[in-house]
Design a protein around this motif. Structure first.
Motif, PDB file in Angstrom:
ATOM      1  N   GLY A 330       0.792  -1.221   0.000  1.00 43.29           N
ATOM      2  CA  GLY A 330       0.000   0.000   0.000  1.00 43.29           C
ATOM      3  C   GLY A 330       0.822   1.269   0.000  1.00 43.29           C
ATOM      4  O   GLY A 330       0.280   2.358  -0.222  1.00 43.29           O
ATOM      5  N   GLU A 331       2.122   1.184   0.252  1.00 50.04           N
ATOM      6  CA  GLU A 331       2.957   2.383   0.213  1.00 50.04           C
ATOM      7  C   GLU A 331       2.885   2.994  -1.187  1.00 50.04           C
ATOM      8  O   GLU A 331       2.931   2.301  -2.187  1.00 50.04           O
ATOM      9  CB  GLU A 331       4.409   2.060   0.559  1.00 50.04           C
ATOM     10  N   HIS A 332       2.780   4.311  -1.223  1.00 52.41           N
ATOM     11  CA  HIS A 332       2.644   5.047  -2.486  1.00 52.41           C
ATOM     12  C   HIS A 332       1.409   4.595  -3.275  1.00 52.41           C
ATOM     13  O   HIS A 332       1.347   4.736  -4.500  1.00 52.41           O
ATOM     14  CB  HIS A 332       3.896   4.910  -3.348  1.00 52.41           C
ATOM     15  N   GLY A 333       0.446   4.023  -2.558  1.00 47.50           N
ATOM     16  CA  GLY A 333      -0.789   3.588  -3.199  1.00 47.50           C
ATOM     17  C   GLY A 333      -0.634   2.359  -4.068  1.00 47.50           C
ATOM     18  O   GLY A 333      -1.493   2.079  -4.909  1.00 47.50           O
ATOM     19  N   MET A 334       0.443   1.588  -3.860  1.00 49.19           N
ATOM     20  CA  MET A 334       0.758   0.506  -4.792  1.00 49.19           C
ATOM     21  C   MET A 334       0.806  -0.861  -4.122  1.00 49.19           C
ATOM     22  O   MET A 334       0.874  -0.990  -2.904  1.00 49.19           O
ATOM     23  CB  MET A 334       2.100   0.779  -5.479  1.00 49.19           C
ATOM     24  N   TYR A 335       0.775  -1.887  -4.967  1.00 51.14           N
ATOM     25  CA  TYR A 335       1.159  -3.243  -4.623  1.00 51.14           C
ATOM     26  C   TYR A 335       2.232  -3.637  -5.637  1.00 51.14           C
ATOM     27  O   TYR A 335       2.606  -2.863  -6.501  1.00 51.14           O
ATOM     28  CB  TYR A 335      -0.048  -4.192  -4.691  1.00 51.14           C
ATOM     29  N   ASP A 336       2.776  -4.812  -5.535  1.00 53.30           N
ATOM     30  CA  ASP A 336       3.801  -5.369  -6.429  1.00 53.30           C
ATOM     31  C   ASP A 336       5.172  -4.772  -6.134  1.00 53.30           C
ATOM     32  O   ASP A 336       5.470  -4.448  -4.996  1.00 53.30           O
ATOM     33  CB  ASP A 336       3.397  -5.231  -7.895  1.00 53.30           C
ATOM     34  N   LYS A 337       6.058  -4.637  -7.167  1.00 52.20           N
ATOM     35  CA  LYS A 337       7.489  -4.404  -6.909  1.00 52.20           C
ATOM     36  C   LYS A 337       8.134  -3.664  -8.075  1.00 52.20           C
ATOM     37  O   LYS A 337       7.651  -2.662  -8.522  1.00 52.20           O
ATOM     38  CB  LYS A 337       8.176  -5.751  -6.662  1.00 52.20           C
ATOM     39  N   ARG A 338       9.367  -4.082  -8.501  1.00 51.66           N
ATOM     40  CA  ARG A 338      10.063  -3.629  -9.699  1.00 51.66           C
ATOM     41  C   ARG A 338      10.828  -2.311  -9.546  1.00 51.66           C
ATOM     42  O   ARG A 338      11.961  -2.210  -9.957  1.00 51.66           O
ATOM     43  CB  ARG A 338       9.108  -3.551 -10.891  1.00 51.66           C
ATOM     44  N   PHE A 339      10.195  -1.277  -9.021  1.00 48.43           N
ATOM     45  CA  PHE A 339      10.886   0.002  -8.838  1.00 48.43           C
ATOM     46  C   PHE A 339      12.063  -0.133  -7.865  1.00 48.43           C
ATOM     47  O   PHE A 339      12.080  -1.006  -6.993  1.00 48.43           O
ATOM     48  CB  PHE A 339       9.926   1.043  -8.270  1.00 48.43           C
ATOM     49  N   MET A 340      12.997   0.822  -7.954  1.00 39.79           N
ATOM     50  CA  MET A 340      14.128   0.858  -7.036  1.00 39.79           C
ATOM     51  C   MET A 340      13.785   1.572  -5.728  1.00 39.79           C
ATOM     52  O   MET A 340      14.664   1.743  -4.878  1.00 39.79           O
ATOM     53  CB  MET A 340      15.338   1.535  -7.691  1.00 39.79           C
ATOM     54  N   TYR A 341      12.558   1.973  -5.548  1.00 38.71           N
ATOM     55  CA  TYR A 341      12.173   2.581  -4.278  1.00 38.71           C
ATOM     56  C   TYR A 341      12.254   1.535  -3.163  1.00 38.71           C
ATOM     57  O   TYR A 341      12.171   0.331  -3.407  1.00 38.71           O
ATOM     58  CB  TYR A 341      10.771   3.171  -4.382  1.00 38.71           C
TER      59      TYR A 341
END
Length: 528
Positions: A330-341
């Protein structure tokens, strides 16, 4: 056995010197075998750091993982462990080989790991370890370097999963009849097979078992026994659930892995709501499903730890727990992965070895998944092959004065556009800062040869090369990465220093992009 040897060689042949020499060599050999540690490497799929309660994240007050926490409490917990390519298949290849994607040849979800690729299980097997692989393999080819394996085909199934078993055929196709279906819940079944492996292993050899869980990968199908978990409460929301992405590049705006917008709709539960209320409800449905899957992992790791206790194996067995990559809860309104954040870059890493690791150890050094293979080999007493790019951090537990450990991480994500419209990028993360270059080019690793465009083009997800851009974050003052400071003049010197270090790392790891002229020309001024 010793008495029989004595009776035969001493009484009959009166060869005392020969007997004493042989007895000495036998004792040394036996001591060496008994001192080499057993190794259990446990890896889940998409297990985010906040869903391990010993990390004391935003979920820790309502969700506990006591068996996972036990590993860290009785051993060590690493606060700065990271993956080098946040996607399943490449991450697994890096764990096995100790190498980056561009060296081991597994860039995306589609490449097979070569049978000739050297791996740490192969190295251990050469030196007398009994090696096993149980669970999720996801490397598209028959496992190598194992004395026994029993693995799911592809992603595997949460309920009534299908497994291929060593000696009974291998296939990537669950429908062709090669695999066998087992009734039940996959996390429980994986652990059953792991315990079978431990029971049936040769007792005169040290063992290394890789135990890989499918959970908590989507679609987050949990065991029925956990259906009522969180039924009466709301799970805490992350601070950035309603992030507006101001100051960030277009990748954050245009990606399609947002809760309630592209995947986790949960219309039945939330279709009557609007705005933030709707997103909040969608998050609750998602996070509860996810954590119920993690609860089964924790329960089953408890079974493994109990087996070690019951069979007098705890003291001489290294137990490692980690994940192939991080995951957005839920961080940044998201699920899943891939980004370097941080949320998809950081991985849990817990390790216990009573003989060598002091209970309650906390480490803040920067490690990555290419370091796991050399560390395991080092603990086992093996030589570390020169082509491994990672480094052993065994010295952290020995007060080593000469470890000279690096304090930065190089990361690269290759799958431009494919899966959720996320631009390809690479970057550097130090303890205090992060610099990311979104080069946003396919380079053949998002469509054409590997991902035919028709597979991934749908509304909001058109695969095309895009404009490059940079982002930079001060992790000391902005741990949630909300404020991109790349253009902030106050950080000019730090930015130039990070760029130099980034391209030094690219050169060091032999990822220079010289074979990609369209990208190399953009960055040549930094890489000279």
């Amino acid at each position: 056995m010793i008495y029989e040897f004595y009776r035969t060689h001493i009484i009959k042949k009166k060869n005392l010197k020969f007997f004493l020499l042989t007895l000495f060599l036998f004792a040394c050999s036996n001591n060496n075998v008994s001192e080499r540690p057993n190794i259990i490497f446990i890896m889940s799929d998409d297990h985010a750091v906040p869903a391990v309660s010993s990390y004391d994240g935003f979920l820790s007050n309502v969700f506990k993982t006591p068996h996972l926490d036990r590993i860290g409490k009785e051993g060590a917990i690493f606060n700065n462990a990271f993956c080098t390519n946040s996607i399943c298949t490449p991450a697994r290849a890096s764990v096995l080989t100790g190498k980056y994607s561009h060296v081991n040849g597994v860039y995306t979800l589609n490449e097979k790991i070569s049978d000739s690729q050297n791996t740490f299980p192969k190295e251990l097997q050469k030196t007398g370890y009994y090696t096993g692989m149980i669970g999720k393999w996801h490397l598209h080819t028959e496992p190598r370097g194992f004395d026994y394996w029993k693995v799911m085909i592809g992603q595997g199934l949460y309920h009534d999963p299908i497994y291929c078993e060593m000696g009974k055929g291998w296939s990537p196709d669950p429908e062709d009849g090669t695999g066998v279906k087992y009734n039940g819940y996959v996390t429980d079944i994986n652990t059953d097979f792991a315990i079978d492996f431990l029971d049936n292993r040769p007792k005169d050899k040290p063992f290394m078992m890789m135990l890989h869980y499918k959970a908590p990968h989507d679609e987050w199908e949990h065991s029925e026994k956990y259906s009522s978990l969180f039924e009466e409460i709301d799970v805490p929301e992350p601070e950035t659930l309603y992030d507006d992405y101001l100051t960030r590049g277009y990748g954050m705006y245009e990606n399609t892995q947002k809760i309630g917008e592209n995947h986790t709709f949960y219309e039945e539960e939330t279709g009557h709501l609007l705005g933030k209320e709707r997103k909040s409800a969608q998050y609750q449905t998602y996070i509860k499903k996810y954590l119920r899957c993690v609860a089964s992992i924790d329960e089953n790791i408890g079974r493994v730890l109990q087996y070690l206790d019951n069979n007098n194996l705890t003291k001489n067995t290294i137990v490692i727990y980690t994940s192939d990559q991080g995951f957005y809860l839920g961080e940044h309104g998201m699920y899943d992965k891939r980004f370097m954040y941080e949320e998809s870059l950081q991985i849990p890493f817990l390790i216990r070895y009573p003989k060598k690791i002091k209970p309650g150890t906390v480490n803040n050094d920067v490690i990555s998944n290419i370091d796991f293979a050399p560390t395991i080999l080092d603990f086992a007493g093996n030589n570390i092959p020169k082509d491994i790019q990672g480094k052993s951090f065994k010295g952290f537990f020995e007060n080593s004065k000469s470890l000279n450990w690096r304090q930065s991480l190089y990361y690269r994500y290759w799958m431009h556009g494919a899966h959720f419209n996320i631009p390809s990028h690479y970057g550097i993360r130090t303890k205090d800062f992060k610099l990311i270059y979104f080069y946003a080019k396919g380079l053949g690793y998002s469509h054409d040869k590997y991902y035919p465009t028709d597979n991934w083009v749908y509304k909001g997800n058109e695969i095309k090369d895009s404009e490059d851009y940079w982002e930079m974050y001060d992790l000391r003052n902005d741990p949630n990465e909300l404020n991109n400071i790349y253009e902030n003049s106050n950080y000019k010197e730090i930015k130039e220093s990070l760029k130099k270090e980034l391209f030094d790392l690219k050169k060091y790891y032999k990822d220079t992009d010289e074979s990609f002229p369209e990208l190399y020309s953009l960055t040549k001024k930094y890489s000279d």
